[in-house]
Write a protein that holds these residues in place. Structure first.
Motif, PDB file in Angstrom:
ATOM      1  N   LEU A 168      -4.072   0.911  -2.809  1.00 16.08           N
ATOM      2  CA  LEU A 168      -3.325  -0.048  -3.625  1.00 16.08           C
ATOM      3  C   LEU A 168      -2.677   0.659  -4.810  1.00 16.08           C
ATOM      4  O   LEU A 168      -3.169   1.693  -5.267  1.00 16.08           O
ATOM      5  CB  LEU A 168      -4.285  -1.111  -4.168  1.00 16.08           C
ATOM      6  CG  LEU A 168      -4.978  -1.971  -3.118  1.00 16.08           C
ATOM      7  CD1 LEU A 168      -6.187  -2.664  -3.726  1.00 16.08           C
ATOM      8  CD2 LEU A 168      -3.999  -2.977  -2.553  1.00 16.08           C
ATOM      9  N   TRP A 171       5.827   3.381  -0.756  1.00 21.55           N
ATOM     10  CA  TRP A 171       5.171   2.064  -0.700  1.00 21.55           C
ATOM     11  C   TRP A 171       5.715   1.246   0.452  1.00 21.55           C
ATOM     12  O   TRP A 171       6.905   1.283   0.738  1.00 21.55           O
ATOM     13  CB  TRP A 171       5.419   1.303  -2.018  1.00 21.55           C
ATOM     14  CG  TRP A 171       4.874   2.020  -3.205  1.00 21.55           C
ATOM     15  CD1 TRP A 171       5.575   2.720  -4.143  1.00 21.55           C
ATOM     16  CD2 TRP A 171       3.487   2.127  -3.579  1.00 21.55           C
ATOM     17  NE1 TRP A 171       4.717   3.253  -5.079  1.00 21.55           N
ATOM     18  CE2 TRP A 171       3.434   2.911  -4.752  1.00 21.55           C
ATOM     19  CE3 TRP A 171       2.292   1.648  -3.036  1.00 21.55           C
ATOM     20  CZ2 TRP A 171       2.234   3.223  -5.398  1.00 21.55           C
ATOM     21  CZ3 TRP A 171       1.100   1.957  -3.671  1.00 21.55           C
ATOM     22  CH2 TRP A 171       1.076   2.730  -4.838  1.00 21.55           C
ATOM     23  N   LEU A 186       0.853  -1.197   0.000  1.00 24.51           N
ATOM     24  CA  LEU A 186       0.000   0.000   0.000  1.00 24.51           C
ATOM     25  C   LEU A 186       0.883   1.239   0.000  1.00 24.51           C
ATOM     26  O   LEU A 186       2.025   1.208   0.471  1.00 24.51           O
ATOM     27  CB  LEU A 186      -0.885   0.044   1.252  1.00 24.51           C
ATOM     28  CG  LEU A 186      -1.863  -1.102   1.492  1.00 24.51           C
ATOM     29  CD1 LEU A 186      -2.576  -0.897   2.826  1.00 24.51           C
ATOM     30  CD2 LEU A 186      -2.883  -1.199   0.359  1.00 24.51           C
ATOM     31  N   LEU A 217      -7.668   4.266   5.403  1.00 23.28           N
ATOM     32  CA  LEU A 217      -7.640   3.600   4.096  1.00 23.28           C
ATOM     33  C   LEU A 217      -8.448   4.419   3.100  1.00 23.28           C
ATOM     34  O   LEU A 217      -9.434   5.075   3.472  1.00 23.28           O
ATOM     35  CB  LEU A 217      -8.273   2.212   4.203  1.00 23.28           C
ATOM     36  CG  LEU A 217      -7.501   1.118   4.932  1.00 23.28           C
ATOM     37  CD1 LEU A 217      -8.354  -0.143   4.973  1.00 23.28           C
ATOM     38  CD2 LEU A 217      -6.153   0.845   4.267  1.00 23.28           C
TER      39      LEU A 217
END
Ligand code: 8DG
Ligand code: MG
Ligand code: MG
Length: 146
Positions: free
Chosen positions: A38, A114, A24, A126
């Motif tokens: 993502l 990342w 992520l 998120l």
């Protein structure tokens, strides 16, 4: 690529699975800014979902993936964002060709960086399409744990 907010877009996003973790990055975007999401992007004309997943991942992280497969698709109406949007989001799953390959932040204007996060201990906040999926109980990890 600039898109009209009046037309739903098609996005392909990809879970790169390493053990019980997924890759992520924190977004820098007018859609879902500062949320963990993502790798992925817009499906291009003439492209398969698998090709799109591999291309976007390569562009964004430099990683090469294998065993790319379809997981699920969701409808994401994101009208509260700085740029109101509507995406049909295709979630794919994959593994790295070389499990030792390190993700690079190749588009630092779009992502803070990342990292690998356990699916059962995801960072917050998120990005909403991913949060909705996680809260629904969907599990992207393969059942055999490989
Ligand atoms: P591109 O020009 O490279 O095609 O696009 P991008 O800059 O990589 O687009 P993106 O914002 O990363 O992805 C396109 C859209 O996909 C995004 O605005 C909303 C939708 N999307 C989801 N869930 C996720 C996700 O978890 N990650 C990413 N990257 N996009 C997602 O619905
Ligand atoms: Mg992209
Ligand atoms: Mg992207």
């Amino acid at each position: 690529m600039e898109r009209s907010a009046a037309v739903p877009g098609v996005a392909v996003v990809v879970f790169v699975i390493k053990g019980n973790t997924v890759l992520l990055g924190k977004r820098r975007s007018s859609i879902g800014d500062s949320t963990f999401a993502l790798p992925g992007g817009h499906l291009e004309f003439g492209e398969s979902w698998e090709e799109c997943a591999a291309r976007e991942l390569k562009e964004e992280t430099g990683l090469d993936i294998d065993n790319i497969e379809f997981l699920t698709v969701t409808n994401n109406i994101l009208l509260e964002e700085a740029k109101p949007s509507h995406y049909v989001t295709i979630f794919m799953r994959s593994v790295m060709v070389d499990p030792c390959q390190i993700p690079q932040n190749l588009e630092p204007n779009k992502c803070d960086g990342w990292d690998w996060y356990p699916w059962n201990d995801l960072p917050k906040p998120l990005f909403r399409p991913l949060e909705t999926m996680a809260l629904s109980g969907f599990n992207p990890l393969p059942a055999d744990g490989k």
